[in-house]
Each structure stands twice: as structure tokens, then as C-alpha cells.
Design a protein around this motif. Structure first.
Motif, PDB file in Angstrom:
ATOM      1  N   SER A  24      73.041  63.745  44.644  1.00 26.22           N
ATOM      2  CA  SER A  24      73.806  62.498  44.729  1.00 26.22           C
ATOM      3  C   SER A  24      75.228  62.778  44.259  1.00 26.22           C
ATOM      4  O   SER A  24      75.472  62.890  43.055  1.00 26.22           O
TER       5      SER A  24
ATOM      6  N   PRO B  27      79.010  57.617  43.258  1.00 25.46           N
ATOM      7  CA  PRO B  27      79.107  56.311  43.916  1.00 25.46           C
ATOM      8  C   PRO B  27      79.992  56.369  45.164  1.00 25.46           C
ATOM      9  O   PRO B  27      81.121  56.860  45.102  1.00 25.46           O
ATOM     10  N   SER B  28      79.471  55.845  46.263  1.00 19.93           N
ATOM     11  CA  SER B  28      80.210  55.885  47.525  1.00 19.93           C
ATOM     12  C   SER B  28      80.362  54.502  48.155  1.00 19.93           C
ATOM     13  O   SER B  28      80.959  54.384  49.224  1.00 19.93           O
TER      14      SER B  28
ATOM     15  N   THR C  60      75.366  54.424  44.472  1.00 21.46           N
ATOM     16  CA  THR C  60      75.120  55.754  45.055  1.00 21.46           C
ATOM     17  C   THR C  60      74.116  55.598  46.196  1.00 21.46           C
ATOM     18  O   THR C  60      72.937  55.942  46.066  1.00 21.46           O
TER      19      THR C  60
ATOM     20  N   ARG D 261      73.394  60.087  50.087  1.00 22.24           N
ATOM     21  CA  ARG D 261      72.834  61.242  49.372  1.00 22.24           C
ATOM     22  C   ARG D 261      72.516  62.384  50.334  1.00 22.24           C
ATOM     23  O   ARG D 261      72.467  62.202  51.549  1.00 22.24           O
TER      24      ARG D 261
END
Length: 226
Positions: free
Chosen positions: A171, A174-175, A184, A187
Motif C-alpha cells: 500500500s 493514501p491516494s 488507501t 494497492r
């Protein structure tokens, strides 16, 4: 080898403009060997793709793996894979998953390096996501070559990921949401024979406007046992 995953939200940015060229510019910044995309078509009517394929090939050297069923679509259920045009020897495929809504996974098996990259965009309900991830674990376990999963897993809680050894979940961070990343959702999952050298979320100023997700990137190494 560099692989990226990007939910492009049908090329609609945070300014609510559909701007495919902006997505292309973000992909140029990342400079990956293989890119898995989610929401690469409009999902209604003819489900036409949103990306300028000629520009991607002539300017960036990417071709799209042929996994579409509809003539105007990019990918299958919005999942698409771009790869360098010099990966001439590759086999594209669609992977059926348990579904309540139009979902599925797409893959491309490269001959050199010998790796299968699977792009996913999982369901909205926890129970269905778990069934889909267990199905994907089975796919990885049954393959005799290295496999990498990449995509939008739609899972906010990492503790709910059912993947077990020998796979590894990576991971990068945070996206989502691109304006203020806190979740997140995006992945990578690495099968045997693969090792993450590094991974990151692509935080360019352009990426922060181009979609509601930020792209994620991983640099891979191949273990000797691969």
C-alpha cells in the motif's frame, strides 16, 4: 520494472472537465512500463473509451491490451492496461470475478520479463469485495509465473484484506481523495518471485487535478526463484 495503477474517473478532473490529454500528461510524468487503469470508459451507452490512443502510442509509446468486448470500449468494465509497445509478445485476457454489479479483472501476460499483470476495480460492498479478493488469491496461487495485482480495491480498512502468504500487499499510501488524500484504496498485491524495490503515490500538481484518485507506482525486482 515500473508499474502504475490509476483510477482516472473517465478523465473527469476535479474541475469537472473531461480532459483526456491531462491524463496523458500525468502518465508521461510517471513513465511506467505497464499502467493499469480503472474507469477508462464512459460506462453508459456504447461505453466508449475516453483516452486518445493515437497520442498515447505516438507520443508516449504505449499500446492498449486488447481485452474489450465492445468496439468502442477501452478495456473491460472500465479496466484497461497500457504497456510499452516494445512488449510485442504479450497475451491479454479477461478474468471473471463474483459480481453484483459490472466488475471484472483484466490481465496481460508478458513474455519478457515473464510476469502477469492483473488490473482490478473491486465492488462497493464489503462481502462482495471479500469474495472477489479470495477469487484473485486463487488466481495468483494457481499461476506458475510471477503475478502482480494492481488497482482500486475500494477497501478502506486494511484489516479486511484477506490475502495470505505467499502474496504480499503493498500500500504506497493514501491516494483518495486527490484533493486531500486520506484513504488507501489503491494497492498492489505481489505474488511469489516479485519484490517491491520502492512504491509511492504520485503527488504532482497535475495529478491532484486530473482525477479524484492519485496514481500509485511500484518499482519491482524479480527474485532468483522466479
Amino acid at each position: 520494472m515500473r508499474i502504475a495503477s490509476y483510477n482516472i474517473r473517465k478523465a473527469v478532473g476535479l474541475d469537472w472537465r473531461r480532459d483526456p490529454e491531462r491524463i496523458v500528461d500525468v502518465l508521461a510524468e510517471i513513465d511506467a512500463d505497464v499502467i493499469v487503469l480503472q474507469e477508462a470508459d464512459k460506462r453508459v451507452g456504447t461505453r466508449a473509451g475516453v483516452l486518445p490512443l493515437d497520442h498515447l502510442e505516438t507520443e508516449l509509446g504505449y499500446i492498449m491490451a486488447d481485452v474489450s468486448l465492445r468496439p468502442l470500449s477501452h478495456g473491460w468494465h472500465g479496466n484497461a492496461i497500457l504497456l510499452r509497445s516494445d512488449f510485442a509478445d504479450h497475451v491479454p485476457a479477461r478474468i471473471e470475478l463474483p459480481v453484483l454489479e459490472p466488475r471484472g479483472a483484466v490481465s496481460v501476460l508478458l513474455e519478457q520479463p515473464h510476469i502477469e499483470v492483473i488490473g482490478v476495480h473491486l465492488g462497493l460492498t464489503p462481502g462482495m469485495r471479500r469474495k472477489q479478493m479470495l477469487a484473485l488469491q486463487k488466481v495468483v496461487d494457481e499461476r506458475e509465473h510471477p503475478v502482480l495485482l494492481a488497482g482500486d480495491f475500494n477497501e478502506w480498512n486494511s484489516a479486511q484484506l484477506p490475502f495470505v502468504d505467499p502474496v504480499t500487499v503493498v500500500s504506497p499510501g493514501p491516494s483518495f481523495h486527490a484533493s486531500r488524500p486520506t484513504a488507501t484504496l489503491d494497492r498492489f498485491v505481489l505474488g511469489q518471485g516479485l519484490r517491491a524495490v520502492s512504491s509511492h503515490v504520485h503527488h504532482s500538481s497535475l495529478a491532484k487535478r486530473a482525477s479524484d484518485h492519485l496514481p500509485i507506482v511500484i518499482d519491482l525486482a524479480f527474485a532468483e526463484t522466479a
